[in-house]
Design an enzyme around this catalytic site. Sequence first.
Site, short mmCIF file in Angstrom:
data_model
loop_
_atom_site.label_atom_id
_atom_site.label_comp_id
_atom_site.label_asym_id
_atom_site.label_seq_id
_atom_site.Cartn_x
_atom_site.Cartn_y
_atom_site.Cartn_z
N ASP A 3 0.76 -1.65 -4.72
CA ASP A 3 -0.54 -0.77 -4.26
C ASP A 3 -1.62 -1.43 -5.29
OD1 ASP A 3 -2.24 0.91 -3.56
OD2 ASP A 3 -0.75 2.10 -2.73
N GLY A 34 0.75 -1.12 -0.13
CA GLY A 34 0.01 0.13 -0.04
C GLY A 34 0.71 1.30 -0.26
N GLY A 35 1.98 1.13 -0.79
CA GLY A 35 3.02 2.06 -0.52
C GLY A 35 2.84 3.42 -1.65
N HIS A 57 -4.45 2.14 10.12
CA HIS A 57 -5.44 3.32 10.79
C HIS A 57 -6.74 3.62 9.69
CE1 HIS A 57 -3.78 7.12 9.10
NE2 HIS A 57 -3.75 6.52 8.05
N PHE A 95 -4.07 -6.03 -0.51
CA PHE A 95 -3.67 -6.67 0.52
C PHE A 95 -4.67 -7.64 1.22
CE2 PHE A 95 -3.77 -2.08 2.04
CZ PHE A 95 -5.04 -2.20 2.49
#
Length: 246
Positions: A104, A79-80, A143, A125
């Site tokens: 991603d 998720g970069g 988060h 992911f």
Amino acid sequence: MWLYIEWLDVIILEVFINVHRRRRGTNFDRYRRSQNDLIAFIATCKAEQKGLPSWLEVYSIEEKSKSLAPEQIFIADIGGGIGHQAIGVEQWLPQINNRIFLQDQEVVVPHAIKHDGVEAMAYGFFQPQPIKARIHCMSSIIHDWPNRKATGFLKNTISALGPDPMILFIFIDDKSFPNSGVHWYETGIDITMMAGLASQESTVEQWNDLMEKAGLKIHNTYAYTGTYNSIMECVPVSQEEGPRGR
């Protein structure tokens, strides 16, 4: 950080948010449908980090690169986004020849910054993790999701670690709040996460609880800003007492 809610209440909150906004799916589903929203989100993520110290100043990433086999992947940045984190690592350690992957969603990858030494890969992911790297990195990812979903994708990552004692680390870059005395601005972000994503910022205690549910243990925590940004170095509970590739 907000008052603990049972999983059923979180589902109800997610449904309420979606009905209120007259849409289905998450914000990230909307980014897949709207290039304008996606570009705005990417710009917001970039602006959020502007002016902050780098975690590379407090975390011994070079130590984690030692004893890598030539064919071993060094980092999978999950998720970069467009690659700032992965590129930062490559620039910090230009002598490392091991592969660094930026992962991603398929819609994000075309926007990734082209950089020698960093390979962009489409990956979501919620699917099994195909990359076995020394470090699997998640920066400001957890988060964004309710704990029940975060537990799922953490387990997907654990499944990629395998029995190799040199493939142990899940590296989490997120805010880790003390249990009391948090600045009002940060508590405001916590409420925003609840209202917008049915998620939350977390205290140290809540991080430990989440990791335990996923089958992980926080081995070390490194704070690198005055606003609670921290690196949490996590290992599978089953391997926590074994060698860690230091």
